[in-house]
Design a protein around this motif. Sequence first.
Motif, short mmCIF file in Angstrom:
data_model
loop_
_atom_site.label_atom_id
_atom_site.label_comp_id
_atom_site.label_asym_id
_atom_site.label_seq_id
_atom_site.Cartn_x
_atom_site.Cartn_y
_atom_site.Cartn_z
N GLU A 14 0.85 -1.19 0.00
CA GLU A 14 0.00 0.00 0.00
C GLU A 14 0.88 1.24 0.00
OE1 GLU A 14 -3.23 -0.37 3.05
OE2 GLU A 14 -2.56 -2.46 3.00
N THR A 15 0.81 1.99 -1.08
CA THR A 15 1.52 3.27 -1.14
C THR A 15 0.53 4.33 -0.64
OG1 THR A 15 0.81 3.82 -3.38
CG2 THR A 15 2.77 2.44 -3.18
N LYS A 16 0.88 5.59 -0.80
CA LYS A 16 0.04 6.66 -0.27
C LYS A 16 -1.43 6.48 -0.68
CE LYS A 16 0.32 11.44 -0.67
NZ LYS A 16 0.51 11.75 -2.03
N ASP A 17 -1.68 6.25 -1.97
CA ASP A 17 -3.09 6.11 -2.36
C ASP A 17 -3.38 4.98 -3.34
OD1 ASP A 17 -2.77 9.43 -3.75
OD2 ASP A 17 -1.89 7.55 -4.38
N LYS A 18 -2.42 4.09 -3.55
CA LYS A 18 -2.67 2.95 -4.43
C LYS A 18 -2.24 1.64 -3.75
CE LYS A 18 -3.93 5.54 -7.88
NZ LYS A 18 -5.27 5.58 -8.42
N THR A 19 -2.90 0.56 -4.17
CA THR A 19 -2.51 -0.75 -3.65
C THR A 19 -1.99 -1.62 -4.80
OG1 THR A 19 -4.19 -0.61 -1.94
CG2 THR A 19 -3.30 -2.80 -2.40
N LEU A 20 -0.79 -2.17 -4.59
CA LEU A 20 -0.19 -3.06 -5.58
C LEU A 20 -0.20 -4.47 -5.02
CD1 LEU A 20 3.12 -1.05 -6.32
CD2 LEU A 20 0.80 -0.47 -6.95
N LEU A 21 -0.58 -5.41 -5.86
CA LEU A 21 -0.57 -6.80 -5.43
C LEU A 21 0.45 -7.52 -6.30
CD1 LEU A 21 -2.16 -8.72 -3.54
CD2 LEU A 21 -3.67 -9.20 -5.47
N ILE A 22 1.33 -8.31 -5.66
CA ILE A 22 2.38 -9.00 -6.38
C ILE A 22 2.09 -10.50 -6.40
CG2 ILE A 22 4.91 -9.24 -6.62
CD1 ILE A 22 3.99 -6.29 -6.13
N ASP A 23 2.13 -11.12 -7.56
CA ASP A 23 2.09 -12.59 -7.72
C ASP A 23 1.03 -13.30 -6.87
OD1 ASP A 23 4.14 -12.35 -9.55
OD2 ASP A 23 5.69 -13.27 -8.29
N PRO A 24 -0.24 -13.00 -7.12
CA PRO A 24 -1.29 -13.61 -6.27
C PRO A 24 -1.47 -15.12 -6.48
CG PRO A 24 -2.29 -12.31 -8.01
CD PRO A 24 -0.81 -12.07 -8.10
N PHE A 25 -1.13 -15.86 -5.44
CA PHE A 25 -1.32 -17.32 -5.38
C PHE A 25 -1.83 -17.59 -3.97
CE2 PHE A 25 0.46 -21.46 -4.04
CZ PHE A 25 -0.15 -22.30 -4.96
N ILE A 26 -3.14 -17.59 -3.82
CA ILE A 26 -3.73 -17.68 -2.49
C ILE A 26 -4.68 -18.87 -2.38
CG2 ILE A 26 -5.24 -16.47 -0.86
CD1 ILE A 26 -3.87 -13.87 -2.29
N THR A 27 -5.59 -19.00 -3.36
CA THR A 27 -6.58 -20.09 -3.25
C THR A 27 -5.92 -21.46 -3.38
OG1 THR A 27 -7.11 -19.91 -5.61
CG2 THR A 27 -8.50 -18.66 -4.09
N GLY A 28 -4.72 -21.51 -3.94
CA GLY A 28 -4.01 -22.78 -4.08
C GLY A 28 -3.05 -23.04 -2.93
N ASN A 29 -3.01 -22.13 -1.97
CA ASN A 29 -2.06 -22.24 -0.86
C ASN A 29 -2.81 -22.52 0.44
OD1 ASN A 29 -0.07 -21.97 1.06
ND2 ASN A 29 0.47 -19.85 0.53
N GLU A 30 -2.74 -23.77 0.88
CA GLU A 30 -3.44 -24.18 2.11
C GLU A 30 -3.05 -23.32 3.30
OE1 GLU A 30 -2.91 -28.30 3.12
OE2 GLU A 30 -3.52 -28.92 1.09
#
Length: 226
Positions: A14-30
Amino acid sequence: MKITYLGHACISIETKDKTLLIDPFITGNELASEIDIDKLQADYILITHAHQDHILDVEAIANRTGAVIISNYEIVSHFENKGLKGHPMNHGGKWEFDFGTVHYTNAIHSSSFPDGTYGGQPGGFVIETSHHRLYIAGDTALTNDMKLIPEVIGELDLAILPVGDNFTMGIDEAIRASTFLNCNKVLGYHFDTFGYIKIDHKEAFEKFAKAKKELYLLSIGGHMKL
Ligand code: NI
Ligand code: MN
């Protein structure tokens, strides 16, 4: 700048007013079962390379949020063909976005999509905002190219490095990378998700301390501030 660890190689910045998401791998990660991808914010999704453990949740999150995908040309084209928005880059290039400047850096790894198609060459990112500069290595071996980052781009506040070994560098190489990068503050990622990359945390902290460097290993959902 708030940096949240979402498991494996997934980071939210989270920067001052933007959100960056890097390499989303969540639903496959128990291990990340407590993270709800429907609640994640993203103005931009940065993708280091095309492997499943870096892109699994890109489509779902980009569809919901309208986030712009920043990656290499091949990965951005792949997602643009699915109707998503993208900004293509390639190694050695930089672009000024509304949150700051992104550089697409070299990585030594591979990059195919889950169906085997070509995902371009793998990379990493340096993200510069008005106050901070951080490096996200992506999946990579230790490489001499890392020395160019502080020399050409500037002094880093934080290096986010893979530490799980087997598919990427491990702890010993991450210590060496920190020296190459001239940055003693390291956030480890790409560890513990699968058997091949389980690490001994105590030993990792001891090795960093012995090298007079700072290692951070965040719990999933945990954050640090720069
Ligand atoms: Ni990979
Ligand atoms: Mn990976």
